[in-house]
Design a protein around this motif. Structure first.
Motif, short mmCIF file in Angstrom:
data_model
loop_
_atom_site.label_atom_id
_atom_site.label_comp_id
_atom_site.label_asym_id
_atom_site.label_seq_id
_atom_site.Cartn_x
_atom_site.Cartn_y
_atom_site.Cartn_z
N HIS A 6 0.86 -1.18 0.00
CA HIS A 6 0.00 0.00 0.00
C HIS A 6 0.90 1.24 0.00
O HIS A 6 1.69 1.43 0.92
N ILE A 7 0.81 2.06 -1.05
CA ILE A 7 1.72 3.21 -1.17
C ILE A 7 0.98 4.54 -1.23
O ILE A 7 1.59 5.56 -1.49
N SER A 8 -0.34 4.55 -0.98
CA SER A 8 -1.08 5.80 -1.01
C SER A 8 -0.55 6.76 0.04
O SER A 8 -0.03 6.33 1.08
N ALA A 9 -0.68 8.06 -0.22
CA ALA A 9 -0.23 9.07 0.74
C ALA A 9 -0.90 8.83 2.09
O ALA A 9 -2.10 8.58 2.17
N GLY A 10 -0.10 8.88 3.15
CA GLY A 10 -0.62 8.69 4.49
C GLY A 10 -0.83 7.25 4.90
O GLY A 10 -1.26 6.97 6.01
N SER A 11 -0.51 6.29 4.03
CA SER A 11 -0.70 4.88 4.38
C SER A 11 0.45 4.38 5.24
O SER A 11 1.51 4.99 5.32
N ARG A 12 0.24 3.23 5.87
CA ARG A 12 1.27 2.63 6.72
C ARG A 12 2.20 1.72 5.93
O ARG A 12 3.01 1.01 6.50
N ARG A 13 2.07 1.70 4.62
CA ARG A 13 2.94 0.88 3.75
C ARG A 13 2.81 -0.61 4.03
O ARG A 13 3.79 -1.35 3.96
N ARG A 85 -4.09 1.20 -9.22
CA ARG A 85 -4.96 2.19 -8.57
C ARG A 85 -6.39 1.67 -8.59
O ARG A 85 -6.94 1.38 -9.66
N ARG A 88 -9.18 5.51 -4.86
CA ARG A 88 -8.07 6.43 -4.54
C ARG A 88 -6.87 5.72 -3.90
O ARG A 88 -5.91 6.34 -3.47
N GLU A 90 -3.58 3.33 -3.91
CA GLU A 90 -2.49 2.88 -4.79
C GLU A 90 -1.73 1.75 -4.12
O GLU A 90 -1.37 1.84 -2.94
#
Length: 108
Positions: A6-13, A85, A88, A90
């Motif tokens: 998970h690479i969306s902004a604000g994600s925990r990866r 994607r 929203r 990614e």
């Protein structure tokens, strides 16, 4: 073993491993990877892993699934570094050589 990160902004990866067979993605609780967001269909997409070769399929009638900003039509064979994607969200596809000893999360 291949995985999605998970690479969306604000994600925990988070990293989710893609086991042999079918991995479903969507808003429904029945999916292996649950993305509980209004812009994600209940059964949005799936990834089939056969001998570490992964194929993505869009299963939504109303929403697109994108790979590297291009709509998935039919099936798309994933390669290392592809950006998927869904709504929203990614997710980056990691091939089995890059996953190594990363932690394993059971969906989102």
């Amino acid at each position: 073993m291949p995985a999605l990160q998970h690479i969306s902004a604000g994600s925990r990866r988070e990293v989710v491993r893609l086991y042999e067979g079918l991995t479903t993605i969507g808003r429904s609780e029945r999916n292996y990877i649950r993305l509980n967001l209004p812009d994600v269909s209940r059964h949005h997409a799936s990834i089939t892993n056969c001998n570490n070769s992964c194929v993505l399929e869009n299963r939504s009638v109303t929403s697109q699934t994108l790979v590297n900003r291009n709509p998935v039509v039919g099936e798309h064979r994933l390669i290392h570094g592809d950006i998927i994607r869904i709504g929203r969200v990614e997710l980056m596809f990691l091939d089995s050589n890059d996953v190594g000893d990363m932690s394993d999360d059971e969906g989102e």
